[in-house]
Scaffold this motif. Structure first.
Motif, PDB file in Angstrom:
ATOM      1  N   VAL A 155       0.807  -1.219   0.000  1.00  0.00           N
ATOM      2  CA  VAL A 155       0.000   0.000   0.000  1.00  0.00           C
ATOM      3  C   VAL A 155       0.842   1.272   0.000  1.00  0.00           C
ATOM      4  CG1 VAL A 155      -0.247   0.348   2.489  1.00  0.00           C
ATOM      5  CG2 VAL A 155      -2.148   0.935   0.958  1.00  0.00           C
ATOM      6  N   GLU A 156       2.085   1.176   0.424  1.00  0.00           N
ATOM      7  CA  GLU A 156       2.924   2.373   0.412  1.00  0.00           C
ATOM      8  C   GLU A 156       3.414   2.634  -1.005  1.00  0.00           C
ATOM      9  OE1 GLU A 156       3.166   4.387   2.755  1.00  0.00           O
ATOM     10  OE2 GLU A 156       2.765   3.306   4.608  1.00  0.00           O
ATOM     11  N   GLY A 157       3.393   3.869  -1.430  1.00  0.00           N
ATOM     12  CA  GLY A 157       3.853   4.185  -2.780  1.00  0.00           C
ATOM     13  C   GLY A 157       2.698   4.400  -3.737  1.00  0.00           C
ATOM     14  N   GLU A 158       2.808   3.824  -4.925  1.00  0.00           N
ATOM     15  CA  GLU A 158       1.848   4.095  -5.995  1.00  0.00           C
ATOM     16  C   GLU A 158       0.413   3.732  -5.622  1.00  0.00           C
ATOM     17  OE1 GLU A 158       1.067   3.098 -10.738  1.00  0.00           O
ATOM     18  OE2 GLU A 158       2.573   1.964  -9.617  1.00  0.00           O
ATOM     19  N   LEU A 159       0.197   2.574  -5.019  1.00  0.00           N
ATOM     20  CA  LEU A 159      -1.171   2.179  -4.672  1.00  0.00           C
ATOM     21  C   LEU A 159      -1.758   3.117  -3.633  1.00  0.00           C
ATOM     22  CD1 LEU A 159      -3.632   0.407  -4.799  1.00  0.00           C
ATOM     23  CD2 LEU A 159      -2.512  -1.218  -3.249  1.00  0.00           C
ATOM     24  N   GLY A 160      -0.968   3.479  -2.634  1.00  0.00           N
ATOM     25  CA  GLY A 160      -1.448   4.407  -1.623  1.00  0.00           C
ATOM     26  C   GLY A 160      -1.828   5.750  -2.221  1.00  0.00           C
ATOM     27  N   PHE A 177     -16.309  -0.974  -1.127  1.00  0.00           N
ATOM     28  CA  PHE A 177     -15.212  -1.235  -2.063  1.00  0.00           C
ATOM     29  C   PHE A 177     -14.273  -2.262  -1.454  1.00  0.00           C
ATOM     30  CE2 PHE A 177     -10.689  -0.120  -2.535  1.00  0.00           C
ATOM     31  CZ  PHE A 177     -10.493  -0.387  -3.884  1.00  0.00           C
ATOM     32  N   VAL A 178     -13.869  -3.256  -2.268  1.00  0.00           N
ATOM     33  CA  VAL A 178     -12.918  -4.276  -1.827  1.00  0.00           C
ATOM     34  C   VAL A 178     -11.910  -4.529  -2.943  1.00  0.00           C
ATOM     35  CG1 VAL A 178     -12.592  -6.649  -1.046  1.00  0.00           C
ATOM     36  CG2 VAL A 178     -14.651  -5.417  -0.383  1.00  0.00           C
ATOM     37  N   LEU A 179     -10.632  -4.539  -2.589  1.00  0.00           N
ATOM     38  CA  LEU A 179      -9.556  -4.864  -3.524  1.00  0.00           C
ATOM     39  C   LEU A 179      -8.723  -5.959  -2.880  1.00  0.00           C
ATOM     40  CD1 LEU A 179      -7.864  -4.186  -6.095  1.00  0.00           C
ATOM     41  CD2 LEU A 179      -6.668  -2.483  -4.704  1.00  0.00           C
ATOM     42  N   ASP A 208      -4.877  -1.245 -12.056  1.00  0.00           N
ATOM     43  CA  ASP A 208      -3.534  -1.279 -12.644  1.00  0.00           C
ATOM     44  C   ASP A 208      -2.476  -0.872 -11.623  1.00  0.00           C
ATOM     45  OD1 ASP A 208      -4.482  -2.102 -15.089  1.00  0.00           O
ATOM     46  OD2 ASP A 208      -4.451  -0.106 -16.005  1.00  0.00           O
ATOM     47  N   ALA A 209      -2.764   0.162 -10.839  1.00  0.00           N
ATOM     48  CA  ALA A 209      -1.823   0.596  -9.813  1.00  0.00           C
ATOM     49  C   ALA A 209      -1.619  -0.495  -8.769  1.00  0.00           C
ATOM     50  CB  ALA A 209      -2.328   1.877  -9.143  1.00  0.00           C
ATOM     51  N   ALA A 210      -2.706  -1.158  -8.379  1.00  0.00           N
ATOM     52  CA  ALA A 210      -2.602  -2.258  -7.415  1.00  0.00           C
ATOM     53  C   ALA A 210      -1.809  -3.418  -7.998  1.00  0.00           C
ATOM     54  CB  ALA A 210      -3.999  -2.721  -7.003  1.00  0.00           C
ATOM     55  N   ALA A 211      -1.977  -3.657  -9.300  1.00  0.00           N
ATOM     56  CA  ALA A 211      -1.263  -4.758  -9.953  1.00  0.00           C
ATOM     57  C   ALA A 211       0.236  -4.494  -9.985  1.00  0.00           C
ATOM     58  CB  ALA A 211      -1.795  -4.948 -11.367  1.00  0.00           C
ATOM     59  N   ARG A 212       0.629  -3.273 -10.325  1.00  0.00           N
ATOM     60  CA  ARG A 212       2.060  -2.940 -10.353  1.00  0.00           C
ATOM     61  C   ARG A 212       2.666  -3.057  -8.961  1.00  0.00           C
ATOM     62  NH1 ARG A 212       0.064   0.809 -14.258  1.00  0.00           N
ATOM     63  NH2 ARG A 212      -0.255   2.408 -12.639  1.00  0.00           N
TER      64      ARG A 212
END
Length: 244
Positions: A155-160, A177-179, A208-212
């Motif tokens: 979660v830190e970085g792009e996803l956050g 919402f659930v990821l 996409d952000a979560a995937a990366r």
């Protein structure tokens, strides 16, 4: 029977016109758009998407905590099967925790059985991460994972940053919402009363952000990594629109 068929034909045509922007967007991505059999929902499949095959559905909700209709997505990534991570609306997390507690104390059950979706069982099984660097993340989302360290790194970085941005408009406070990262794939579910292209695109960007971020975290797991796992199937694979 004839009246029912005529009504179905009109509904299908009306929705096809309403979803034309989404259909055109899917075509621009070399994805296949298919209406559900009842004409009230749709399926988009993009086998050659990056970083993995993408499946998008909009239709009647498959979860009791998502009233009405939902948007659900799956990105097949081939991640380590023990990489189990979840971020969800904090209000929803609190509601699900109460539901789990009430269900299994009222019936004197001492374990969460396999009929309960992962998103509920994980709240009991896995540690919560409450120390995100972003105050907005701490206030608006619940974070759960197989280890706090992996959850933090995800979660830190792009996803956050993407979740913080989404909290301003895409995911208003309290919006279900659930990821989840599980079984090597990423899954997203959210309440969506009406399907429109701008919000659909925004959720794809969030996925996409979560995937990366998941790919980055995945590199920390060894081939023989022994992490806790769960066995129920929260997402049923189907070849028919509206069934998955």
């Amino acid at each position: 029977m004839v009246v029912k068929q005529v009504k179905h034909w009109f509904v299908t045509r009306a929705n096809a016109a309403r979803w034309r922007p989404i259909m055109d967007w899917a075509a621009s991505r070399d994805a296949e758009f298919t209406q559900s059999r009842d004409g009230l929902g749709f399926l988009i499949e993009q086998p050659k998407a990056q970083p993995g095959a993408l499946r998008i559905e909009w239709g009647v909700s498959q979860r009791s905590y998502l009233p009405g209709t939902e948007l659900r997505m799956r990105c097949e990534m081939g991640l380590h099967p023990d990489l189990q991570l979840m971020v969800l609306c904090r209000t929803l997390m609190e509601d699900l925790e109460r539901a789990v507690f009430e269900a299994y104390t009222d019936t004197l059950k001492t374990r969460v059985d396999t009929d309960t979706p992962e998103e509920m069982r994980w709240l009991v099984m896995f540690p919560k991460f409450n120390n995100a660097s972003s105050q907005i993340i701490r206030q608006r989302y619940g974070l759960v994972g197989v280890t706090k360290e992996l959850t933090r790194d995800w979660v830190e970085g792009e996803l956050g940053e993407a979740l913080t941005q989404a909290s301003q408009d895409l995911l208003p406070e309290g919006h279900p919402f659930v990821l989840m990262c599980m079984r090597g794939n990423l899954y997203l579910r959210t309440e969506m009363a009406d399907a429109d292209l701008p919000r659909l695109q925004a959720f794809v960007r969030l996925l996409d952000a979560a995937a990366r971020a998941a790919l980055r975290v995945n590199g920390r797991l060894s081939e023989a990594g022994a992490w806790p796992t769960t066995t129920s199937v929260a997402w049923t694979h189907s070849t028919r629109p509206g069934d998955a």
